[in-house]
Design a protein around this motif. Structure first.
Motif: not given
Length: 174
Positions: A103-109
Motif C-alpha cells: 500500500l502506498t496511499s489511500f483515500k479515507h472519507n
C-alpha cells in the motif's frame, strides 16, 4: 480484506502490467483506516529488491484469496507476521513470495493520504501501541458474537452494535 478468486487474477494482471492499482476495498479487516465499499487504496507492485518493514500494509496470497493487512513482525528467512487492523488473530509465517504489493496511499472519507504522511504515521503509532488490548477485546467480541446465532437477526445487529461500543477498543483514524 479479502477478494473473490476471479478478482484476484485481474488485480495481479493490472499490478504486473502497470506497476500499481487503485481500487475500492470490500472487507472490514482494515477498519477504521479503510472503510469497505467506500475508501480507495493504491497498491504498488512488490519488486524483488523491495525491502518490507514492520507497519507496511501488504497485499498477499492466502488460500486462493488476496488479503491486504499490516506487517507486525519481520521474521528470519523472509517470513512475516501479519495482522489486519480490525482483526484479533495474527497470521504467522507469511512468505515473501506470497506478497505481491505494498500500500502506498489511500483515500479515507474523501481525503487522500500517502503512507509517508505524518498523520498516517501518528495513527500507526497509536494503533500499534494499543495492539495487545485491541486484539484481546476484539477476540472477546468475536467469541460473544459467534454465540449469538440463536437470536433473531435484527436483535443480533443491535447487540453487536452495543458490544462494539462496550468491548472493542478501536483507534479512530484521524
Amino acid at each position: 480484506m479479502t477478494m473473490k478468486k476471479e478478482i484476484v487474477s485481474s488485480i495481479e494482471d493490472v499490478l504486473n502490467s502497470f506497476g500499481s492499482i487503485t481500487y475500492k476495498v470490500s472487507g472490514k479487516s482494515m477498519m477504521p483506516m479503510i472503510v469497505p465499499n467506500r475508501d480507495i487504496v493504491t497498491v504498488k507492485r512488490k519488486t524483488e529488491d523491495m525491502k518490507l518493514n514492520v507497519n507496511d500494509i501488504v497485499l498477499y496470497h492466502q488460500k486462493g484469496k488476496l488479503i491486504l493487512h499490516r506487517i507486525v513482525e519481520v521474521l528470519p528467512n523472509s517470513r512475516y507476521v501479519i495482522l489486519g487492523d480490525n482483526c484479533s488473530r495474527k497470521e504467522y509465517n507469511i512468505l515473501e513470495e506470497d506478497i505481491i504489493g505494498v500500500l502506498t496511499s489511500f483515500k479515507h472519507n474523501g481525503i487522500h493520504y500517502e503512507t509517508t504522511d505524518e498523520r498516517y504515521a501518528e495513527y500507526v503509532k497509536r494503533l500499534r501501541n494499543s495492539e495487545f488490548i485491541r486484539t484481546k477485546s476484539k477476540l472477546i467480541y468475536d467469541i460473544i458474537v459467534q454465540h449469538l446465532t440463536i437470536l433473531p437477526s435484527p436483535f443480533i445487529t443491535k447487540v453487536k452494535t452495543c458490544l462494539r461500543k462496550l468491548i472493542v477498543f478501536q483507534i479512530e483514524f484521524v
